[in-house]
Enzyme design. Structure first.
Site, short mmCIF file in Angstrom:
data_model
loop_
_atom_site.label_atom_id
_atom_site.label_comp_id
_atom_site.label_asym_id
_atom_site.label_seq_id
_atom_site.Cartn_x
_atom_site.Cartn_y
_atom_site.Cartn_z
N PHE A 259 -27.38 38.48 55.80
CA PHE A 259 -26.77 37.95 57.03
C PHE A 259 -27.72 37.10 57.85
CE2 PHE A 259 -28.83 41.71 58.93
CZ PHE A 259 -29.32 41.16 60.11
N LYS B 88 -21.72 34.60 46.75
CA LYS B 88 -21.11 35.69 47.54
C LYS B 88 -22.04 35.91 48.73
CE LYS B 88 -21.27 39.50 48.61
NZ LYS B 88 -21.51 39.87 50.04
N GLU C 175 -20.93 39.28 54.14
CA GLU C 175 -19.61 39.39 54.76
C GLU C 175 -19.70 39.38 56.29
OE1 GLU C 175 -21.36 41.51 53.10
OE2 GLU C 175 -21.10 43.59 53.75
N CYS D 242 -37.10 38.37 57.36
CA CYS D 242 -37.91 39.11 56.40
C CYS D 242 -39.38 38.74 56.53
CB CYS D 242 -37.42 38.86 54.98
SG CYS D 242 -37.70 37.18 54.46
P1 NAD Z 1 -28.11 43.88 52.62
O1 NAD Z 1 -28.96 44.35 51.52
O2 NAD Z 1 -27.36 44.90 53.41
O3 NAD Z 1 -27.00 42.86 52.09
C1 NAD Z 1 -27.36 41.72 51.33
C2 NAD Z 1 -26.19 41.33 50.44
O4 NAD Z 1 -25.93 42.41 49.53
C3 NAD Z 1 -24.89 41.08 51.19
O5 NAD Z 1 -24.26 39.97 50.61
C4 NAD Z 1 -24.09 42.36 50.98
O6 NAD Z 1 -22.71 42.14 50.93
C5 NAD Z 1 -24.58 42.85 49.63
N1 NAD Z 1 -24.61 44.31 49.51
C6 NAD Z 1 -24.84 45.20 50.52
N2 NAD Z 1 -24.82 46.46 50.04
C7 NAD Z 1 -24.60 46.36 48.70
C8 NAD Z 1 -24.47 47.32 47.65
N3 NAD Z 1 -24.60 48.63 47.88
N4 NAD Z 1 -24.24 46.87 46.40
C9 NAD Z 1 -24.12 45.56 46.16
N5 NAD Z 1 -24.22 44.60 47.12
C10 NAD Z 1 -24.46 45.00 48.38
O7 NAD Z 1 -29.04 42.98 53.58
P2 NAD Z 1 -28.66 42.35 54.99
O8 NAD Z 1 -28.59 43.45 56.00
O9 NAD Z 1 -27.54 41.40 54.87
O10 NAD Z 1 -29.99 41.47 55.25
C11 NAD Z 1 -31.15 41.99 55.80
C12 NAD Z 1 -32.14 42.38 54.72
O11 NAD Z 1 -32.43 41.26 53.90
C13 NAD Z 1 -33.48 42.82 55.29
O12 NAD Z 1 -33.93 43.93 54.56
C14 NAD Z 1 -34.38 41.62 55.06
O13 NAD Z 1 -35.75 41.91 54.98
C15 NAD Z 1 -33.84 41.11 53.77
N6 NAD Z 1 -34.18 39.71 53.55
C16 NAD Z 1 -35.14 39.44 52.64
C17 NAD Z 1 -35.52 38.13 52.44
C18 NAD Z 1 -36.61 37.81 51.45
O14 NAD Z 1 -36.82 36.65 51.21
N7 NAD Z 1 -37.29 38.77 50.88
C19 NAD Z 1 -34.91 37.09 53.14
C20 NAD Z 1 -33.91 37.41 54.06
C21 NAD Z 1 -33.55 38.73 54.25
#
Ligand code: NAD
Length: 487
Positions: free
Chosen positions: A156, A180, A183, A288
């Protein structure tokens, strides 16, 4: 105003070059974090929707891979131009659904455009190697070929930029793509895909679906999907890596972070404080690359913290669309509550709040929490170990640079870090010994440009080839070696 269901739009899927408003799927509300206003309903793709998107992508791939790369990138040149023209609209939508300030959103859109610019160089980037007479009369060359249908799952916090770490590179290489996005923020990626459609991308080369775990699982297990790019939290990244690999796909899964900012006593304090504020509280800490643990070395703590507290207390918290706002809200009320619970835990575990974000009052109904700074944090405390993903900075004081390096290297995450110093030797030693993939020297957010890799280590990355830069070209292509002899 809180919108009622009747005047709220349903977000569309984009499959096979056509926009679809799916009926009968479960939905989730998309909210403006600054007000709580409902902006849209996002439908959750079923496994059948995913299958249609993947099949469309596969059919498109069979034609797209035969289009010369110089012609494929013409679409991206037109796309870049459209993105430039619509940059301000995209940034406004981004702020409305994500909450970050308009300046942060504009900077993100700039980074998004740079990704497309770099992918436009694919005719050079995709070149192989060759050597004549590897044996008498035998020549050898390598070529790079696209791999097929690739899928991307994004978080997000960067709804404009992170998807462009993926699809411009993938499609320039001759692949097709299913995106994808999160959401929580589907409107920005929808605008981006509308512009790619206007740029003339053939139907099926890029497909957009929305949803959660069910849609992701359908992508991870679909036999026609060849590669998965994921960016999100560490537990999900680990799951994606294991599941996609078990299903025979190549994977790059970028995870969460806990980034340390080390300050030496000789650092330029006013500039260092500005960099720390940007790193820890920019985008409300929802990056991140955000600085999460501040590590003053020796005598640095006194002058550093005095100035940092003053500047933090002066930070204007409010709606990111309002001029002068320094920090916006958190993305959802649940996330705001979660971050607040970390502040409560910090107090309960004995950390000393120098600034307590819970006391910061903001007008309106948004998901606001002010910036927090905790002093006298120990490495065992929850706030020192876990990713908070909010505006909470924990100060762990150490005596020497060696102590700082030991502390950072004990952290299971390895996304980013920074050292602030006027001493080149200290900076060099820190950069060499630190077990972290992205290092800033007097730079608080060491975000690599599009032509370098986004190089997280340890629990911040699962895979071999990182996002963007030359790694993206390797990730989205297969190498073939051709040896030839002519009689
Ligand atoms: P998230 O892991 O909750 O969700 C990321 C994506 O995965 C979304 O599209 C979501 O729909 C999907 N998703 C969520 N739960 C899932 C599951 N159980 N099974 C399959 N798909 C699932 O992350 P978020 O809250 O959207 O974003 C924040 C996180 O992303 C933080 O931990 C941040 O550090 C990380 N992030 C990392 C980087 C990087 O480059 N390393 C960059 C941006 C964000």
């Amino acid at each position: 105003m809180i919108a009622t269901q009747s005047n709220v739009e349903t977000v569309s899927f984009y499959i096979d070059g056509a926009w679809e408003k799916p009926q009968g799927r479960s939905t989730q509300q998309v909210t403006n974090p600054a007000s709580g206003e409902v902006l849209a309903d996002v439908p959750f793709a079923s496994p059948d929707d995913v299958d249609r998107a993947v099949r469309s992508a596969h059919a498109a791939f069979l034609k797209w891979r035969a289009v010369p790369v110089v012609d494929r990138v013409q679409v991206l040149y037109r796309y870049k131009d459209l993105l430039e023209r619509h940059a301000s609209e995209i940034a406004t939508t981004l702020t409305r659904e994500n909450g970050k300030t308009l300046d942060d959103a504009k900077a993100e859109v700039r980074r998004m455009i740079q990704m497309v610019e770099v992918a436009c160089g694919m005719p050079s980037l995709m070149m192989g190697d060759s050597l004549n007479d590897v044996a008498s009369g035998i020549d050898c060359k390598t070529i790079r070929q696209p791999i097929g249908v690739c899928a991307g799952i994004s978080p997000f916090n960067f709804p404009a930029m992170v998807p462009t770490w993926m699809y411009p590179f993938a499609i320039a290489c001759g692949n097709s793509f299913v995106l994808k996005p999160s959401e929580k923020v589907p409107l920005t990626p929808t605008m981006a895909v509308e512009l790619l459609h206007q740029a003339g991308l053939p139907a099926g080369v890029l497909n957009l679906i929305h949803g959660g775990k069910e849609a992701v699982d359908a992508l991870l297990t679909h036999p026609l999907v060849r590669a998965i790019s994921f960016v999100g939290s560490t537990p999900v990244a680990r799951y994606i890596y294991a599941t996609a690999a078990a299903n025979g796909k190549r994977v790059q899964a970028l995870g969460g972070a806990k980034n340390h900012l080390v300050v030496m006593p000789d650092a330029h304090m006013p500039k260092t404080v500005e960099a720390i504020i940007g790193s820890a509280f920019g985008a409300a800490g929802e990056r991140c690359l955000a600085g999460s643990v501040l590590v003053p070395v020796g005598d640095a703590a006194g002058p550093l913290l005095d100035l940092l507290v003053k500047r933090t207390e002066a930070l204007a918290v409010g709606d990111g669309l309002q001029p002068g706002t320094g920090m916006g809200p958190l993305v959802t009320s649940d996330h705001c509550r979660r971050v607040e619970s970390y502040v409560e835990k910090g107090v309960a575990e004995g950390a000393v709040p120098l600034v307590d974000g819970r006391t910061r009052k903001t007008s309106g109904t948004g998901f606001f929490l002010g910036p927090t700074i905790f002093d006298h944090v120990t490495p065992e405390m929850t706030i020192a170990r876990e990713e908070i993903f909010g505006p909470v900075l924990s100060v762990i004081r150490v005596n020497t640079l060696d102590d700082a390096i030991d502390l950072v290297n004990r952290c299971p995450f390895g996304n980013a870090t920074a050292i602030f110093t006027a001493d080149g030797k200290a900076a060099r030693e820190y950069s060499a010994r630190i077990e972290v993939g992205m290092v800033g020297v007097n730079v608080g957010v060491a975000a690599p440009m599009a032509f370098f890799p986004f190089a997280g280590w340890k629990n911040s990355f699962f895979g071999d080839l990182h996002a963007h830069g030359k790694d993206a070209v390797a990730f989205y292509t297969e190498q073939k070696v051709i040896m030839s002899r002519w009689f």
